[in-house]
Scaffold this motif. Structure first.
Motif, short mmCIF file in Angstrom:
data_model
loop_
_atom_site.label_atom_id
_atom_site.label_comp_id
_atom_site.label_asym_id
_atom_site.label_seq_id
_atom_site.Cartn_x
_atom_site.Cartn_y
_atom_site.Cartn_z
N ALA A 86 23.32 -81.20 -6.73
CA ALA A 86 23.65 -81.34 -5.32
C ALA A 86 22.95 -82.55 -4.70
CB ALA A 86 23.28 -80.07 -4.57
N GLU A 87 21.67 -82.73 -5.03
CA GLU A 87 20.94 -83.88 -4.47
C GLU A 87 21.52 -85.20 -4.99
OE1 GLU A 87 19.04 -83.93 -2.05
OE2 GLU A 87 18.39 -81.85 -1.86
N LEU A 88 21.91 -85.24 -6.27
CA LEU A 88 22.49 -86.45 -6.81
C LEU A 88 23.86 -86.72 -6.18
CD1 LEU A 88 22.00 -88.77 -8.74
CD2 LEU A 88 22.87 -87.36 -10.61
N SER A 89 24.62 -85.67 -5.91
CA SER A 89 25.90 -85.82 -5.22
C SER A 89 25.69 -86.41 -3.83
CB SER A 89 26.60 -84.47 -5.10
OG SER A 89 26.91 -83.93 -6.36
N LEU A 90 24.69 -85.92 -3.11
CA LEU A 90 24.42 -86.42 -1.77
C LEU A 90 23.92 -87.86 -1.80
CD1 LEU A 90 22.76 -83.22 -0.24
CD2 LEU A 90 25.04 -84.13 0.26
N ALA A 91 23.12 -88.20 -2.81
CA ALA A 91 22.66 -89.58 -2.94
C ALA A 91 23.84 -90.52 -3.13
CB ALA A 91 21.67 -89.70 -4.11
N LEU A 92 24.81 -90.10 -3.96
CA LEU A 92 26.01 -90.90 -4.15
C LEU A 92 26.80 -90.99 -2.85
CD1 LEU A 92 28.09 -92.40 -5.88
CD2 LEU A 92 29.01 -90.17 -6.58
N GLY A 93 26.93 -89.87 -2.15
CA GLY A 93 27.74 -89.83 -0.95
C GLY A 93 27.19 -90.67 0.18
N ARG A 94 25.87 -90.79 0.25
CA ARG A 94 25.30 -91.56 1.37
C ARG A 94 25.20 -93.06 1.06
NH1 ARG A 94 20.43 -88.71 -0.30
NH2 ARG A 94 20.98 -87.10 1.20
N LEU A 95 25.61 -93.47 -0.13
CA LEU A 95 25.56 -94.88 -0.48
C LEU A 95 26.44 -95.71 0.45
CD1 LEU A 95 24.68 -97.15 -2.50
CD2 LEU A 95 26.78 -96.63 -3.76
N GLU A 96 25.90 -96.79 0.95
CA GLU A 96 26.67 -97.74 1.75
C GLU A 96 26.53 -99.12 1.12
OE1 GLU A 96 25.50 -97.53 5.82
OE2 GLU A 96 26.17 -95.45 6.07
N MET A 97 27.65 -99.68 0.69
CA MET A 97 27.68 -101.01 0.08
C MET A 97 28.57 -101.91 0.94
SD MET A 97 25.98 -101.17 -2.97
CE MET A 97 26.87 -102.18 -4.16
N THR A 98 28.06 -103.04 1.35
CA THR A 98 28.83 -103.99 2.14
C THR A 98 29.36 -105.10 1.24
OG1 THR A 98 26.94 -105.43 2.61
CG2 THR A 98 27.29 -103.54 4.09
N ALA A 99 30.28 -105.89 1.79
CA ALA A 99 30.79 -107.04 1.05
C ALA A 99 29.65 -107.98 0.68
CB ALA A 99 31.85 -107.77 1.88
N ALA A 100 28.67 -108.11 1.58
CA ALA A 100 27.52 -108.97 1.30
C ALA A 100 26.70 -108.44 0.13
CB ALA A 100 26.64 -109.09 2.55
N ASP A 101 26.59 -107.12 0.02
CA ASP A 101 25.86 -106.53 -1.11
C ASP A 101 26.56 -106.89 -2.42
OD1 ASP A 101 23.93 -105.23 0.49
OD2 ASP A 101 25.27 -103.52 0.80
N TRP A 102 27.86 -106.68 -2.47
CA TRP A 102 28.59 -106.96 -3.71
C TRP A 102 28.53 -108.45 -4.06
CZ3 TRP A 102 29.62 -103.30 -6.94
CH2 TRP A 102 29.91 -102.01 -6.49
N SER A 103 28.61 -109.29 -3.07
CA SER A 103 28.59 -110.74 -3.34
C SER A 103 27.22 -111.23 -3.76
CB SER A 103 29.07 -111.52 -2.11
OG SER A 103 28.17 -111.38 -1.02
N ALA A 104 26.19 -110.37 -3.60
CA ALA A 104 24.84 -110.76 -4.00
C ALA A 104 24.62 -110.64 -5.51
CB ALA A 104 23.81 -109.92 -3.25
N ILE A 105 25.54 -110.00 -6.22
CA ILE A 105 25.40 -109.85 -7.67
C ILE A 105 25.64 -111.20 -8.33
CG2 ILE A 105 26.31 -108.75 -9.75
CD1 ILE A 105 27.06 -106.34 -8.05
N ARG A 106 24.67 -111.66 -9.09
CA ARG A 106 24.74 -112.97 -9.74
C ARG A 106 25.04 -112.88 -11.23
NH1 ARG A 106 26.03 -114.16 -5.71
NH2 ARG A 106 25.02 -115.38 -4.07
N ALA A 107 24.87 -111.71 -11.81
CA ALA A 107 25.18 -111.54 -13.23
C ALA A 107 26.69 -111.55 -13.42
CB ALA A 107 24.60 -110.22 -13.74
N PRO A 108 27.18 -112.04 -14.56
CA PRO A 108 28.61 -111.90 -14.86
C PRO A 108 29.02 -110.43 -14.87
CG PRO A 108 27.58 -113.46 -16.35
CD PRO A 108 26.45 -112.79 -15.60
N VAL A 109 30.18 -110.13 -14.31
CA VAL A 109 30.62 -108.75 -14.12
C VAL A 109 32.03 -108.55 -14.68
CG1 VAL A 109 31.34 -107.05 -12.38
CG2 VAL A 109 29.16 -108.24 -12.13
N LEU A 110 32.21 -107.42 -15.37
CA LEU A 110 33.53 -106.94 -15.77
C LEU A 110 33.74 -105.58 -15.13
CD1 LEU A 110 36.16 -106.91 -17.45
CD2 LEU A 110 34.83 -105.91 -19.33
N VAL A 111 34.82 -105.42 -14.38
CA VAL A 111 35.22 -104.14 -13.82
C VAL A 111 36.39 -103.62 -14.64
CG1 VAL A 111 36.10 -102.91 -11.80
CG2 VAL A 111 34.45 -104.79 -11.51
N ALA A 112 36.29 -102.36 -15.11
CA ALA A 112 37.35 -101.77 -15.93
C ALA A 112 37.73 -100.41 -15.35
CB ALA A 112 36.90 -101.61 -17.38
#
Length: 259
Positions: free
Chosen positions: A180-206
């Protein structure tokens, strides 16, 4: 047993193989390092593979009270530091693990060489957050068995009954309060476009074609937010491709990580 106590959390992990850049495997909500059992031997032929149970999952410590996925990413940073690895690692995440990997790459960029995210969404707002909160409340009352059928029906397409049956034991082994606590931790996650654009490592989304929770269109949204990210569809997979199409996942992973 391979446990590492970072001083604030005790984490269980398993290792296999040697050589090359190490690969860190991050599991889904409801799973553990055991979820990667079909993937590990395929990667361990020429790689050191590390599959960790994140906090509140598997055999790792389950502290009471709320936490954030950022705390989980910091746990991973401390784990990698304690392992005294020579340089950054490649990371493969699934669902929850994809988001933990993204946070690791954002908060501790020196740890991540390449990042593969399987089954990922850009944020948890709206119906997803409400669903996770409702399930967290329900599981505290009825336990894991009381939510298993509905949860696994969402994650496993009808074409994968054997994989679903095999996974049930992992799922039922969760501590309801920790889940339940892990579910709530996932649910309260907030990611902005700026957060995603801060990733500098090469990324593959599948994304899996039969992912009913975070469909390929959702994965494409994530790939569009990360500079230079690639996107692939796994035709034979649902929400848990590491369990439903391990050979396909590893083929994509090797094509990406071995570049």
């Amino acid at each position: 047993m391979p446990y590492i106590d970072t001083g604030r959390i005790n984490l269980f992990f398993e290792e296999a193989g040697s050589g090359g850049v190490p690969v860190l495997l991050l599991h889904e909500l409801g799973g553990s390092g055991e979820s990667w059992r079909e993937v590990i031997p395929l990667l361990a032929a020429d790689r050191r593979v590390i599959a960790v149970d994140m906090r509140c999952a598997g055999r790792s410590e389950k502290p009471p009270g709320p936490f954030t996925l950022a705390d989980g990413a910091d746990d991973l940073d401390e784990l990698l530091g304690a392992l005294k690895l020579d340089g950054p690692v490649d990371v493969i995440g699934a669902a929850l693990g994809s988001l933990a990997g993204a946070l690791l790459a954002i908060r501790h960029p020196e740890r991540v060489r390449r990042l593969m995210m399987c089954a990922v969404a850009p944020e948890m707002a709206g119906p997803t957050r409400n669903y996770l909160a409702e399930r967290a409340g329900k599981v505290r009352t009825v336990g894991m068995r009381g939510v298993a059928d509905a949860s696994l029906a969402n994650s496993f397409p009808a074409a994968h009954p054997a994989e679903r049956a095999s996974y049930l034991g992992i799922y039922l082994g969760n501590d309801p309060a920790a889940y339940a606590e892990l579910s709530l931790a996932l649910g309260r996650l907030e990611m902005t476009a700026a957060d995603w654009s801060a990733i500098r490592a090469p990324v593959l989304v599948a994304s899996g074609t039969d992912d009913f929770l975070w469909a390929p269109a959702v994965g494409r949204q994530v790939a569009a937010l990360v500079p230079g990210a690639r996107f692939e569809v796994m035709e034979d997979a649902g929400h848990f491709p590491h369990l439903q199409a391990p050979a396909t996942l590893v083929r994509l992973a090797r094509g990406f990580l071995d570049r």
